[in-house]
Design an enzyme around this catalytic site. Structure first.
Site, PDB file in Angstrom:
ATOM      1  N   ASP A 199     -12.773  28.951   9.473  1.00 56.16           N
ATOM      2  CA  ASP A 199     -11.352  28.596   9.409  1.00 56.16           C
ATOM      3  C   ASP A 199     -10.840  29.009   8.044  1.00 56.16           C
ATOM      4  O   ASP A 199     -11.633  29.216   7.118  1.00 56.16           O
ATOM      5  CB  ASP A 199     -11.162  27.072   9.613  1.00 56.16           C
ATOM      6  CG  ASP A 199      -9.724  26.719   9.960  1.00 56.16           C
ATOM      7  OD1 ASP A 199      -8.804  27.142   9.218  1.00 56.16           O
ATOM      8  OD2 ASP A 199      -9.494  26.034  10.960  1.00 56.16           O
ATOM      9  N   CYS A 243      -8.276  28.853  17.359  1.00 52.49           N
ATOM     10  CA  CYS A 243      -7.290  29.239  16.337  1.00 52.49           C
ATOM     11  C   CYS A 243      -6.007  29.683  17.046  1.00 52.49           C
ATOM     12  O   CYS A 243      -6.035  29.987  18.238  1.00 52.49           O
ATOM     13  CB  CYS A 243      -7.843  30.367  15.462  1.00 52.49           C
ATOM     14  SG  CYS A 243      -8.218  31.863  16.385  1.00 52.49           S
ATOM     15  N   ARG A 246      -5.370  31.187  23.169  1.00 51.19           N
ATOM     16  CA  ARG A 246      -4.350  32.117  23.669  1.00 51.19           C
ATOM     17  C   ARG A 246      -5.068  33.387  24.131  1.00 51.19           C
ATOM     18  O   ARG A 246      -5.993  33.862  23.464  1.00 51.19           O
ATOM     19  CB  ARG A 246      -3.335  32.482  22.579  1.00 51.19           C
ATOM     20  CG  ARG A 246      -2.310  31.401  22.284  1.00 51.19           C
ATOM     21  CD  ARG A 246      -1.274  31.203  23.403  1.00 51.19           C
ATOM     22  NE  ARG A 246      -0.346  30.130  23.081  1.00 51.19           N
ATOM     23  CZ  ARG A 246      -0.487  28.858  23.457  1.00 51.19           C
ATOM     24  NH1 ARG A 246      -1.511  28.489  24.194  1.00 51.19           N
ATOM     25  NH2 ARG A 246       0.405  27.953  23.113  1.00 51.19           N
ATOM     26  N   ASP A 252      -9.349  29.758  29.813  1.00 49.91           N
ATOM     27  CA  ASP A 252      -8.231  28.997  30.403  1.00 49.91           C
ATOM     28  C   ASP A 252      -6.921  29.720  30.129  1.00 49.91           C
ATOM     29  O   ASP A 252      -5.864  29.284  30.568  1.00 49.91           O
ATOM     30  CB  ASP A 252      -8.208  27.591  29.778  1.00 49.91           C
ATOM     31  CG  ASP A 252      -7.170  26.684  30.426  1.00 49.91           C
ATOM     32  OD1 ASP A 252      -7.191  26.562  31.666  1.00 49.91           O
ATOM     33  OD2 ASP A 252      -6.326  26.122  29.695  1.00 49.91           O
ATOM     34  N   GLU A 273      -1.162  36.360  31.452  1.00 45.30           N
ATOM     35  CA  GLU A 273      -1.037  35.164  32.301  1.00 45.30           C
ATOM     36  C   GLU A 273       0.400  34.874  32.751  1.00 45.30           C
ATOM     37  O   GLU A 273       0.599  34.229  33.777  1.00 45.30           O
ATOM     38  CB  GLU A 273      -1.644  33.935  31.618  1.00 45.30           C
ATOM     39  CG  GLU A 273      -0.907  33.420  30.395  1.00 45.30           C
ATOM     40  CD  GLU A 273      -1.546  32.139  29.834  1.00 45.30           C
ATOM     41  OE1 GLU A 273      -2.716  32.172  29.447  1.00 45.30           O
ATOM     42  OE2 GLU A 273      -0.847  31.109  29.807  1.00 45.30           O
ATOM     43  N   HIS A 301      -4.733  27.922  32.811  1.00 45.06           N
ATOM     44  CA  HIS A 301      -4.033  27.230  31.713  1.00 45.06           C
ATOM     45  C   HIS A 301      -3.851  25.747  32.038  1.00 45.06           C
ATOM     46  O   HIS A 301      -2.742  25.214  31.985  1.00 45.06           O
ATOM     47  CB  HIS A 301      -2.687  27.895  31.411  1.00 45.06           C
ATOM     48  CG  HIS A 301      -2.292  27.730  29.968  1.00 45.06           C
ATOM     49  ND1 HIS A 301      -1.787  28.730  29.207  1.00 45.06           N
ATOM     50  CD2 HIS A 301      -2.355  26.660  29.140  1.00 45.06           C
ATOM     51  CE1 HIS A 301      -1.543  28.302  27.978  1.00 45.06           C
ATOM     52  NE2 HIS A 301      -1.879  27.026  27.927  1.00 45.06           N
TER      53      HIS A 301
END
Ligand code: NAD
Length: 336
Positions: A174, A205, A234, A258, A263, A295
């Protein structure tokens, strides 16, 4: 206050109505998204309330300002679909939901790991057909495995805590290190070290210019062969073309997602009766070690309660003069 709510899903209304009982705002629900094509539907509203699927670009914001809209409330944390600079020029207040239930997303990431590993989805189908063989159902113990966490913000932290509970070694990368996690035994390492050491990598992230396609062919050349990759963040953090190659070469042993780059054209829709034209998702679905969910990581009762409660609180704070914690701050240059 009169508020137009766009992109309303069937499951949202009852929660919003529940929390609005005391507040008594006049809510008008639209199922359509708010964008250039639909902005003419905004008539006589003080505010619009939107989702990530709505697109408030410069033109839409100008139209909203003309229609007298003073406030924008997002039912999401992300606000990259809103031109906040133009909103600021029109003195529109933009509010969002910075966090609603990080555990919901973290727990779904764990569900993807457990399903891919222990193949419960395959066992479920097999046993229903009276096939009780164990063939191809073998998994591995999570205990003692190394889990790499990319992004240890709210969701990443919840995820680390769960994996520590499984007895895993947790390493993370991170821009900022969390003392709380370090005290619990999480080790911060470079991205490359994380790639090289992890048995499972989970992405938490945000998507931005630095993280777009973070997982590309160069990254896949550095992973442990057969690594499991989980993405609940994402879609475009993964380069789908490179993911498909890495799956074909077995560099990637498992993929649980997911979220997916394309999408918007697929998720939250029933396409079971039409021909899906997205070849990449069709290719991904053809691998037996890929698990895709639409999602749904956020989709828990607790998260829906929190989203509705904070959305109504945001409506209540529209007229507050001070900057509230959920306000998207944008300072215009002094010359403007
Ligand atoms: P957060 O802001 O609390 O945490 C994000 C963390 O990522 C921060 O600690 C940040 O420093 C770190 N980060 C930024 N750039 C990085 C980089 N290049 N490498 C490593 N770390 C980096 O956000 P959050 O609430 O934990 O949410 C994380 C993401 O989860 C969101 O951006 C969103 O995309 C996604 N999300 C998905 C769902 C879903 O339903 N699937 C729901 C909510 C959020």
């Amino acid at each position: 206050m009169k508020i137009a709510i766009y992109s309303t899903k069937y499951y949202e209304r009852e929660y919003l109505d529940l929390y609005n009982k005391a507040a008594k705002h006049q809510l008008t629900y639209f199922e359509i998204p708010l964008n250039t094509e639909t902005v003419a539907t905004v008539k006589d509203f003080d505010a619009v309330c939107i989702q990530l699927t709505d697109k408030l670009d410069t033109n839409v914001i100008h139209q909203l300002a003309k229609a007298g809209v003073k406030y924008i409330a997002l039912r999401s944390a992300g606000y990259d679909n809103v031109d906040v600079e133009t909103a600021a020029k029109h003195k529109m207040k933009v509010l969002r939901i910075p966090a609603y239930s990080p555990e919901a997303i973290a727990e779904h990431a764990v569900a993807l790991i457990l399903t891919l590993n222990r193949k419960t989805h395959k066992a479920y189908n097999r046993v229903r057909e009276n096939n009780f063989l164990l063939q191809n159902l073998m998994g591995f113990n999570l205990f003692g495995k190394t889990i790499g966490v990319v992004g240890t913000g709210k969701i990443g932290t919840a995820f680390c805590n769960i994996m520590l509970g499984f007895g895993c070694k947790v390493i993370a990368t991170d821009l900022m290190e969390s003392k709380e996690l370090k005290d619990k035994g999480v080790q911060y390492v470079s991205f490359d070290t994380l790639l090289g050491q992890s048995d499972i990598i989970s992405v938490h992230c945000p998507l931005n210019s630095k993280t777009k396609y973070l997982f590309n062919s160069a990254a896949f050349s550095k992973v442990k062969k057969g690594v499991m990759l989980i993405n609940t963040s994402r879609g475009a953090i993964l380069n789908t073309v490179d993911v498909i190659q890495a799956l074909k070469k077995a560099q990637l042993g498992y993929l649980g997602i997911d979220v997916y780059e394309g999408e918007e054209q697929l998720f939250f829709k029933d396409l079971s009766n039409v021909v899906v034209l997205d070849d990449q998702i069709e290719r991904l679905m053809s691998f037996n070690n890929v698990l895709i969910t639409p999602h749904q990581a956020f989709f828990t009762k607790e998260a829906l309660h929190a989203i509705a409660r904070i959305t109504i609180e945001n409506f209540n704070s529209f007229e507050d003069s001070e900057v509230t914690k959920n306000q998207v701050a944008f300072t215009l240059p002094k010359s403007l």
